[in-house]
Design an enzyme around this catalytic site. Structure first.
Site, PDB file in Angstrom:
ATOM      1  CE  LYS A  18      -3.059  53.985   9.984  1.00 40.45           C
ATOM      2  NZ  LYS A  18      -2.533  53.836  11.364  1.00 40.45           N
ATOM      3  CB  SER A  49      -5.688  53.185  13.321  1.00 38.00           C
ATOM      4  OG  SER A  49      -4.302  53.479  13.286  1.00 38.00           O
ATOM      5  CB  SER A  95      -2.102  51.885  14.992  1.00 36.63           C
ATOM      6  OG  SER A  95      -3.213  52.396  15.697  1.00 36.63           O
TER       7      SER A  95
END
Ligand SMILES: [Zn+2]
Lengths: 479, 500
Positions: free
Chosen positions: B78, B153, B177
């Site tokens: 990420k 996210s 997330s």
């Protein structure tokens, strides 16, 4: 109407730890090229995290103990939020409502006795980078970013600039004794913020507080206080009102100026630093730190009076700086078995040695004359091996070269001449070449003898024993 | 056999038996990315050259007789986790050109274990969001239905794993997330206990809540990845000193007699009926496996959302203060003075949601409001934690839905922040309490994956993995894969409109 000032002081002292407070970069930035002592942590790079320097915490606790504070069992760091280009994270890691130390006091000398200045708290925070303005541009050196900074906050207990002066000198002496800060006040190792209010003499209620920020030297502190007290006094005398505000200090113009008025007071939005767990400070640790503390200046001063029989003046001079006090005590220990009094050692240090230190700008820690050699010099003097004039000269040579006293005496042939047979021909010569002085002496002006002794000394480069010389002269002139 | 479809443990077996090479495997994944990522848009940055070089080194190490827990395994990261030399944008304009000179601790550990890094995946800006729609660059598409969000996210990482564009991935979980996108993309996602995994090098959103976690194709892979990234780190003072167990040893399919609690608040109004059905069925499977199931209560659940939206923005308002254009990242031109430079940089550099949260947080910390908001929220946080503490005295794990709905349409909630925030209603509490939780696929609703959330106490990763593994072994859900199809022109258009 007559007004009296009330002053409170915040002192920021850089700590003498080897590394910075939240990373392992060196905190010794004085001689480093800009931005060479930096890492992701002290540059506030994304994703970096602080790790507390235990030594810095110890130094603050030690200072707290020396300032008679309560040491917290539970302490924590907070974020102080504000924007400035020298502040890498947009917040400073500081301490807000749970400082390491609080509620202490310092005793200072005031006319007519002593006075206690209350210490509100002592806490730990990080220093910022440094802005350098060059030709319309601003550059930033982050070497200073993250250097541990100890903030010592007093209660508003000062009633004169003289008290502030005494306090700062006292505090500096304590910090230097503890070895936690260089206390160097002209190079930014100690910086100040003050708050000042004036109230009518004899009235208990205090006036409106004005804060003065960015006082980067001791001189700036004292000058700004003087300026601010005069300014407020003038305003009040003319029937004006003091605004609650924060003022800056313009060192060049020597004036304070409004930085922020109350309506625009900063809101630092303090909140607990989530990246650092709270500190739990065990009593065992505090006691362990206490056990490692050196003797403090006040205790040492009192001991110098009682143990060595020194005058208050000498004890004060000798204990002002720890390396000097250490030097004195080492010399005394060596001198004692050789029958030399502490007072004699004290005189040599506060006299000749201080003169040499001042003249050369040498730090006491860099003295090249070991205590043993100072004692050796005094022994030679006591044995009449050298004259006082030679002794002073030898000390100066030792101070600059680090050579041993006896070597210098031998090299320069300074051994005192006490043999009357050796001195007699020189005395005869001096009498022959100074008929005027001889006539004056014979005419009854006995003080001329000192001049004639001086001439003999000059001819022997200070080696002739002055007593033997005087005796010879007297004998020969009355013959 | 398609190499990109392998799980990590399957690939490790083949690599160890020398049946495939790390270069072949990495190349297969890079090819797969070329084939599908135009549609999925999981990656912000691809690192094909360094990935192949790392794969070559892995093969070399293996030839020399060495092995590693992840030697030659291609992973995605990420884009809020620092990987030295590669852009770390955090899905934000303000860090668009930021290349960190240092690795996050998790990256160091993965490197040592021999992992290969394929690239950096899309995220809501600074991990603030539940759909990747807050990314400054583009929205990632859900592999199960490209008109829908992948969750967020960590939506880029979840979509990449779901679409076989990586064997596994790292995400970060501040309020759900990792778990919510895992749920919406039909994969396994774990949020470890706060302090289990070092945060050093994870760009901070909310420091007391953030935690890095793995996103994987199955529970075994999750255990493998966690084992590598977990453990104390001297650079993160909030990381635990506890030793790291071999999590794969916890993977036993036997859960007879385990006590499993079902918090009634997790089936409150607002939950999609098909989600509830799938989760209730999953609970029945656990009961059939011999677990003792009982209803329980986490009475302060309804306060998790307001509490979270005070604490997280408050911390974020400080964490994001460093992005001012002075030291790195985007800097606005043409400013008269430093104050205008700050204003312009942050005005143009941050997106709407980030600004909203900075304002929320700044407000909550302001003089006069601190006690009513921030301090109050901290007190409620303690109550929420106590809810979990009480529950874990009675139960080994808690189960419920990960998200109240399946993947929603791109654009559906972006105009209504509160609706978006509600997407994390069942996951926020775990971050506030600092405990661990995992989401794994437990069925479908309208053809979209549903996630089952299994929560454990602090440092309870082993028991959570054990229950998850037992469930996974008893059900087929983890073997289902999305049938990727190309996006229509119309959907591209829509996607464009919703770019920020
Ligand atoms: Zn550093």
């Amino acid at each position: 109407m007559e007004y009296e000032p009330t002053i409170g002081l915040e002192t920021h002292a850089q700590l003498l730890t080897a590394s910075k407070v939240f990373c392992s970069c060196s905190s010794n930035y004085a001689a480093a090229s800009p931005n060479t002592l930096v890492c992701p942590v002290c540059l506030g790079m994304p994703g970096s995290l602080p790790v507390i320097n235990q030594r810095a915490v110890e130094y603050v606790i030690m200072t707290g103990l020396a300032l008679n504070c309560r040491i917290a069992e539970f302490s924590r760091f907070d974020r102080k939020n504000y924007h400035y280009p020298d502040l890498v994270k947009g917040y400073q890691i500081s301490q807000y409502d749970l400082p390491l130390c609080r509620d202490g006091w310092v005793e200072i000398q005031v006319s007519g006795g002593t006075k206690r200045i209350g210490i509100q708290d002592v806490h730990l925070e990080e220093d910022t980078g440094k802005l350098i303005h060059v030709g319309g541009q601003s550059l930033i050196d982050f070497n200073r970013s993250g250097v541990p900074l100890m903030e010592i906050v007093t209660k508003p207990d000062f009633t004169s600039i003289e008290e502030v002066r005494e306090y700062v000198l006292k505090l500096r002496r304590i910090l230097r004794y503890l070895g936690v800060s260089s206390g160097n006040m002209e190079e930014g190792a100690m910086r100040f913020e003050a708050n000042v209010s004036l109230h009518p003499a004899g009235v208990a209620e205090k006036g409106t507080r004005v804060e003065i920020k960015n006082l980067n030297s001791f001189r700036a502190l004292l000058r700004s206080l003087e300026y601010e007290i005069n300014r407020q006094n003038q305003v009040l005398q003319q029937g004006g009102k003091i605004d609650r505000e924060t003022r800056g200090w313009d060192d060049e113009r020597g004036v304070t100026f409004v930085q922020r008025s109350k309506e625009f007071a900063d809101d630092y939005r303090y909140f607990p630093e989530p990246d650092l767990p709270p500190l739990e400070i065990s009593r065992e640790w505090v006691e362990e730190i206490r056990s490692r503390m050196p003797e403090l200046p006040d205790e040492r001063y009192r001991r110098f009076l009682s143990e060595y029989g020194l005058s208050a003046y000498d004890a004060g001079l000798l204990t002002d700086d720890r390396p000097i006090a250490d030097y004195f005590e080492q010399a005394v220990a060596i001198a004692k078995p050789r029958g030399i009094q502490p007072k004699t050692i004290a005189n040599w240090i506060t006299g000749e040695l201080f003169r040499l230190l001042r003249a050369s700008g040498t730090e006491p820690t860099a003295i090249q004359v070991p205590p043993e050699q100072l004692v050796e010099l005094i022994v030679m003097l006591n044995e009449n091996s050298i004259t006082m004039t030679s002794a002073k000269h030898v000390l100066e040579v030792m101070f600059h070269t680090g050579k041993a006293a006896r070597d210098i005496v031998a090299e320069e042939g300074l051994l005192q001449i006490a043999d009357a047979n050796q001195i007699a021909p020189i005395v005869d010569e001096v009498i022959r070449t100074n008929p005027d002085a001889v006539a004056q002496y014979k005419g009854g002006k006995e003080t001329v003898l000192r001049f004639l002794v001086g001439q003999v000394m000059r001819a022997t480069r200070g080696k002739a024993d002055p007593n033997v010389t005087a005796e010879l002269l007297r004998k020969k002139l009355s013959a | 056999m398609k190499l990109y479809e392998l799980t990590i443990h399957e690939a490790l077996n083949l690599l160890r038996r020398r049946e495939i090479s790390a270069v072949e495997l990495t190349q297969a994944l890079l090819d797969r990315i070329v084939d599908v990522d135009n549609d999925i848009k999981a990656y912000i940055t691809l690192l094909p050259e360094t990935a192949l070089e790392e794969a070559r080194l892995a093969d070399e190490r293996r030839r020399e007789g060495m092995d590693g827990a992840l030697l030659g395994i291609p992973l995605a990261v990420k884009d809020v986790i620092c990987l030295a030399g590669a852009p770390t944008t955090c899905g934000s304009r303000i860090l668009e050109n930021f290349i960190p000179p240092y690795d996050a601790t998790v990256i160091e550990r993965l490197h040592q274990a021999g992992a290969v890094f394929l690239g950096k995946t899309n995220t809501d800006e600074f991990a603030m969001g539940s759909s990747t729609e807050n990314s400054a660059f583009f929205t990632t598409h859900n592999p199960w239905d490209p008109s829908r969000v992948p969750g967020g996210s960590s939506g880029g990482s979840a979509a990449a794993v779901s679409a076989d564009e990586a064997l596994g991935a790292l995400g970060s979980d501040t309020g759900g997330s990792v778990r919510q996108p895992a749920s919406l993309c039909g994969i396994v996602g774990l949020k470890p206990t706060y302090g289990r995994v070092s945060r050093y090098g994870l760009v901070a959103f909310a420091s007391s809540l953030d935690q890095i976690g793995p996103l994987c194709k199955d529970v075994t892979d999750c255990a493998l990845l966690l084992h590598v990234i977990a453990g104390h780190d001297a650079r993160d003072s909030t990381s635990w000193h506890a030793p790291v167990p071999d999590y794969t040893q916890a993977l036993r399919s036997e859960i007879k007699g385990l006590r499993i609690g079902v918090p009634r608040e997790y089936f409150a109004a607002g939950i999609q009926p098909g989600v509830e059905t799938a989760v209730r069925k999953a609970i029945q499977v656990l009961a059939d496996l011999g677990a003792e199931i009982a209803e329980t209560s986490l009475p302060h659940t309804e306060y998790a959302l307001p509490t979270y939206y005070l604490i997280a923005p408050a911390e974020a308002s400080a964490n994001l203060a460093r992005y001012d254009g002075v030291k790195y990242g985007y800097a606005a031109a043409d400013a008269a003075d430093i104050w205008e430079a700050y204003r312009k940089t942050r005005q143009h550099g941050f997106g709407a949601e980030v600004k909203r949260r900075i304002m929320l947080g700044t407000y909550a910390l302001s003089a006069g409001y601190y006690d009513a908001y921030y301090l109050k929220a901290q007190k409620v946080r303690t109550l929420i934690k106590q809810d979990f503490d009480r529950a874990f005295q009675q139960f080994d794990v808690l189960v419920g839905p990960t998200s109240p709905t399946v993947a929603f349409k791109i654009g559906e909630k972006i105009a209504d922040p509160l609706q978006m925030y509600l997407s994390d209603i069942f996951t926020l509490g775990h971050n506030l309490a600092g405990i661990c939780a995992l989401s794994l696929p437990c069925g479908f609703c309208d053809g979209l994956p549903v996630g089952l959330q299994i929560s454990g106490p602090a440092m309870g990763e082993e028991i959570v993995l054990r229950v998850a593994y037992a469930y996974e072994q008893a059900t087929p859900w983890h073997t289902y894969k999305p049938a990727l199809r190309n996006l229509s022109q119309n959907e591209y258009q829509m996607d464009k409109e919703h770019r920020r």
